[in-house]
Design a protein around this motif. Structure first.
Motif, PDB file in Angstrom:
ATOM      1  N   HIS A   1      11.537 -12.292 -66.691  1.00 53.80           N
ATOM      2  CA  HIS A   1      10.726 -12.860 -65.518  1.00 53.80           C
ATOM      3  C   HIS A   1      10.924 -11.441 -64.499  1.00 53.80           C
TER       4      HIS A   1
ATOM      5  N   SER B   1      20.659 -26.318 -73.588  1.00 50.18           N
ATOM      6  CA  SER B   1      19.399 -25.294 -73.869  1.00 50.18           C
ATOM      7  C   SER B   1      19.575 -24.703 -75.140  1.00 50.18           C
TER       8      SER B   1
ATOM      9  N   VAL C   1      19.649 -13.870 -66.041  1.00 54.60           N
ATOM     10  CA  VAL C   1      18.506 -14.785 -66.279  1.00 54.60           C
ATOM     11  C   VAL C   1      17.232 -14.180 -65.915  1.00 54.60           C
TER      12      VAL C   1
ATOM     13  N   GLU D   1      21.781 -21.503 -64.713  1.00 51.51           N
ATOM     14  CA  GLU D   1      21.875 -21.202 -66.351  1.00 51.51           C
ATOM     15  C   GLU D   1      23.398 -20.433 -66.691  1.00 51.51           C
TER      16      GLU D   1
ATOM     17  N   GLU E   1       8.728 -22.695 -70.774  1.00 53.12           N
ATOM     18  CA  GLU E   1       9.438 -22.677 -69.479  1.00 53.12           C
ATOM     19  C   GLU E   1       8.729 -21.974 -68.336  1.00 53.12           C
ATOM     20  N   THR E   2       8.403 -20.712 -68.557  1.00 57.45           N
ATOM     21  CA  THR E   2       7.595 -20.002 -67.581  1.00 57.45           C
ATOM     22  C   THR E   2       6.483 -20.635 -67.039  1.00 57.45           C
TER      23      THR E   2
ATOM     24  N   HIS F   1      14.729 -13.275 -73.803  1.00 57.37           N
ATOM     25  CA  HIS F   1      13.600 -14.080 -74.399  1.00 57.37           C
ATOM     26  C   HIS F   1      12.816 -14.235 -72.912  1.00 57.37           C
ATOM     27  N   ARG F   2      13.256 -14.424 -71.734  1.00 59.27           N
ATOM     28  CA  ARG F   2      12.657 -14.764 -70.574  1.00 59.27           C
ATOM     29  C   ARG F   2      11.811 -13.738 -69.901  1.00 59.27           C
TER      30      ARG F   2
ATOM     31  N   LEU G   1      15.141 -20.653 -79.676  1.00 61.73           N
ATOM     32  CA  LEU G   1      14.003 -19.706 -78.821  1.00 61.73           C
ATOM     33  C   LEU G   1      13.143 -19.235 -79.518  1.00 61.73           C
TER      34      LEU G   1
ATOM     35  N   GLY H   1      16.915 -13.287 -69.262  1.00 65.02           N
ATOM     36  CA  GLY H   1      17.421 -14.089 -70.376  1.00 65.02           C
ATOM     37  C   GLY H   1      18.580 -13.584 -70.834  1.00 65.02           C
TER      38      GLY H   1
ATOM     39  N   ALA I   1      10.341 -19.910 -74.087  1.00 62.77           N
ATOM     40  CA  ALA I   1      10.239 -18.884 -72.901  1.00 62.77           C
ATOM     41  C   ALA I   1       8.815 -19.130 -72.218  1.00 62.77           C
TER      42      ALA I   1
END
Length: 557
Positions: free
Chosen positions: A219, A393, A209, A280, A188-189, A216-217, A398, A212, A185
């Motif tokens: 954002h 992916s 998204v 995604e 990717e960020t 995990h993301r 992760l 996530g 994560a």
């Protein structure tokens, strides 16, 4: 009521009413920003082509249609009877239009060369000007940038009350930054942020998204006390680097309508080549409902539509006992649609790598480290041309402790690794290696664990193929040559009739023949099956144990 949109029904025999309804629909759309449907009630005078005889199957309907005057004749008669135009005016207009069509047809005979730009609605201006198609800008960045972006991705405003579990996540991220490491994560960020600060917009859409699918993301961070109060660290990069004005970042959750959403993102990615667009899937399996978009527009965009696009598809993939709807992104389908020839003449010149990227219709990857994903994402924008990227992916990776990358793999002159070679004990005495295993994706970590437990790290070498298509012949050749006494195996977690085996096997065999060897490429994985995965967790484990036990078994060397 299904789509919460008004529907205007209009009789197509009355052109003025059609125009009026379309104007109302356009005003509705412009005023409210909502969808609106125009239901044009009409008929088709002929069958589905001019040679089709619809009377064979719809005799009654087409007898009625035959009695209908064409719309133009009916409308002309109305205008003439009301004195708006004369019969001569009508005939003159018809003749004028016929002459325009005839002239265009005659002129077309003199056109000997078609210019692609004349057929495209967004030919990208000067994007291709003064670019060497055989060179890509470095994808590594400075440690200072990685450090600052890592800190930015791990912090939030003091006036934001965030969830306790997210506090732990961000605290862990900050600790990774201090230790100069990234997980998936964070890697990717930082990849997205690094493009944003260089002025490249990034757009990510798909199901869940923002946080996530696997939480995990993150954002978009939500305040736990104030409704709709959110914070996006990727849109708060102003002032982080002097003299740099960051581009906007868009991240948006989409509906479970993969066909519609992916179709929209295809169009979006074709507007601006300097905008990174990613879609995604919640699980890679769900891409099957968007298959028409993939088949019709993404896999063949350049050949069929004369359009390049750099769209990225992130398809969570991996056999973890989650059943047939949450395991396989159908890697085999994407590989089957790759346009490279498995028996191509192998000439490893200086331009081999870039020529492969330039000639392929898309890149199909199964990346196993955060740093390599970081480079793949940056490469999408820094290439002098555009191709779609399909990446299987991860899910398990992760949070897998072994699947972390050092800053050293992201900075300086580092770049995307098409393969990740063996770096362990097996490299110390390559002559003694009895088995060379090629694999891709997260199954590598299971192989590495099995090999360590069996104490066969000196006998079995493992190579990860990160970019499966175009196939990295040159690097695979070097690995085979490095272990002259080793048998060759392909290991995958997918069933034998799925996954990458049927794509990789003829290419490995062709390469071996090119090297003067006649080895057989052994397959190790699940048996052929109709379903993508077992629906039973216990059966899943039995299948995994069955082929993992063979990897370090001398009888299977």
């Amino acid at each position: 009521r299904v789509i919460n949109a008004p529907i205007f029904h209009v009789n197509a025999d009355y052109p003025e009413e059609v125009v009026y309804v379309c104007k109302v629909a356009a005003e509705w759309r412009a005023t409210f920003g909502k969808d609106v449907v125009v239901d044009l009630v009409c008929y088709r005078r002929n069958g589905h082509n001019e040679n089709d005889n619809p009377y064979v199957t719809q005799p009654i309907m087409y007898k009625a249609i035959e009695k209908q005057k064409p719309v133009m004749e009916k409308y002309a008669a109305e205008l003439i009877s009301s004195g708006v135009v004369t019969t001569d005016d009508y005939k003159n207009e018809i003749e004028k239009y016929d002459q325009i069509c005839k002239k265009a047809y005659d002129d077309s005979k003199g056109i000997l060369v078609n210019k692609n730009s004349e057929w495209l609605d967004s030919p990208w201006g000067d994007f291709f000007v003064n670019k060497d198609q055989m060179k890509v800008a470095p994808t590594g960045i400075s440690e200072d940038i990685v450090q600052k972006l890592g800190v930015q991705a791990s912090t939030y405003p003091k006036d934001l009350e965030i969830h306790s579990s997210l506090k732990r996540v961000l605290k862990t991220r900050m600790k990774m930054v201090e230790d100069r490491t990234v997980d998936w994560a964070l890697g990717e960020t930082i990849a997205y942020m690094s493009l944003l600060i260089d002025g490249y917009p990034v757009r990510l859409s798909g199901q869940d998204v923002e946080r996530g699918t696997f939480s995990h993301r993150h954002h978009v961070i939500h305040d736990q006390l104030v409704d709709k109060k959110t914070y996006c660290p990727l849109n708060n990069l102003d002032g982080l680097f002097e003299g740099k004005k960051p581009a906007p970042y868009t991240v948006c959750n989409s509906s479970l309508s993969e066909y519609a959403v992916l179709g929209f993102e295809v169009g979006f990615s074709q507007v601006d080549p300097n905008c990174l667009v990613l879609w995604e899937a919640q699980f890679g399996d769900f891409a099957n409902t968007a298959q028409p978009i993939i088949d019709q527009f993404i896999s063949c965009g350049q050949d069929k539509w004369v359009r390049q696009l750099g769209l990225v598809l992130l398809l969570p993939h991996g056999y973890e006992g989650m059943g047939p709807e949450h395991s396989s992104a159908r890697l085999e389908r994407f590989l089957q649609m790759s346009n490279d020839d498995p028996s191509q003449e192998l000439k490893f010149g200086d331009d081999f790598v870039m020529q492969q990227l330039h000639d392929i219709n898309w890149f199909v990857c199964n990346i196993s480290t955060p740093a390599n994903f970081f480079h793949a994402i940056r490469r999408q924008i820094l290439l002098p041309f555009r191709r779609p990227l399909i990446n299987m992916s991860p899910k398990a990776i992760l949070r897998l402790p072994e699947a972390r990358s050092s800053f050293d793999e992201m900075i300086g002159d580092t770049e995307f690794q098409r393969i990740i070679p063996e770096t362990g004990i097996a490299t110390e005495k390559p002559q003694g290696v009895q088995k060379l295993v090629f694999c891709t994706g997260k199954v590598y970590y299971e192989i590495a664990k099995t090999r360590k437990v069996a104490e066969k790290e000196h006998e079995v070498a493992v190579v990860r193929v990160e970019q499966i298509s175009p196939f990295p012949y040159d690097l695979v050749r070097d690995e085979i040559a490095k272990y002259p006494n080793a048998s060759i195996s392909w290991v995958q977690e997918e069933h034998k009739n799925m996954g990458a085996f049927q794509y990789v096997e003829p290419r490995l065999r062709h390469l071996l023949m090119n090297m003067g060897r006649n080895d057989k490429v052994k397959y190790e994985g699940r048996f052929p099956a109709a379903s993508p995965a077992a629906g039973n967790k216990q059966l899943h484990e039995q299948e995994l144990d069955a082929f993992m036990s063979n990897i370090c078994n001398p009888d299977f060397y």
